[in-house]
Design an enzyme around this catalytic site. Structure first.
Site, short mmCIF file in Angstrom:
data_model
loop_
_atom_site.label_atom_id
_atom_site.label_comp_id
_atom_site.label_asym_id
_atom_site.label_seq_id
_atom_site.Cartn_x
_atom_site.Cartn_y
_atom_site.Cartn_z
N GLY A 151 0.81 -1.22 0.00
CA GLY A 151 0.00 0.00 0.00
C GLY A 151 0.84 1.26 0.00
N CYS A 152 1.90 1.24 0.78
CA CYS A 152 2.77 2.43 0.88
C CYS A 152 3.52 2.67 -0.42
CB CYS A 152 3.73 2.28 2.06
SG CYS A 152 2.85 2.19 3.64
N THR A 153 3.92 1.58 -1.07
CA THR A 153 4.60 1.71 -2.37
C THR A 153 3.64 2.24 -3.42
OG1 THR A 153 6.15 -0.06 -1.81
CG2 THR A 153 5.87 0.44 -4.15
N ALA A 169 3.15 6.01 -2.70
CA ALA A 169 4.33 6.81 -3.03
C ALA A 169 4.52 6.91 -4.54
CB ALA A 169 5.57 6.21 -2.38
#
Length: 148
Positions: free
Chosen positions: A44-46, A49
């Protein structure tokens, strides 16, 4: 007490993973996308970003500077930025200073276990340092479309 739209954004001055000083007070006159995320190089964070990075020109044209914050180390941030060619500041909040100031260090639960972690939240801050929006239901794959 949680921050609200219309509040003055809590100030900070930290060196990012590239060694550049990021001082919110010095960014007056610039709109800021300050986004808090749980962990570098997770799905999710990738996605979040990379979506912001792919839309940096659009966000810049709207006057925004993007700043990401997690409790990961600068070394983890440097690796994450290099792996995905991210072109914005990442702040290592290892002392939990910012996550506490912005009230995004919260109790979470997974598989029946509770733990403390970062609530994925984005604060839009105007040129005068005022919070104009708080995005708590982040669409990680299309996050830039949530920023107006």
């Amino acid at each position: 007490m949680a921050l609200q739209i219309g509040d003055t954004a809590p100030t900070f001055s930290m060196v990012d993973s590239d060694g550049t000083l990021v001082d919110l007070s010095a960014l007056k006159g610039t709109k800021v996308v300050l986004y808090f995320y749980p962990k570098d190089d997770t799905p999710g964070c990738t996605a979040q970003a990379c979506n912001l990075n792919e839309n940096l020109d659009y966000l810049s044209s709207k006057g925004y500077r993007v700043i990401g914050v997690s409790v990961d180390s600068n070394a983890a941030h440097t690796k994450f930025k290099k792996k995905y060619n991210l072109n914005f500041s990442l702040l290592a909040d290892t002392e939990h200073e910012l996550v506490n100031k912005y009230h995004v260090w919260v109790e979470k639960s997974m598989y029946g276990k509770t733990y403390m972690g970062t609530a994925r939240t984005t604060f839009l801050i105007d040129e005068n340092g005022i919070i104009t929006d708080i995005i708590s239901k982040v669409d990680t794959k299309n996050h830039s479309s949530q920023i107006h």
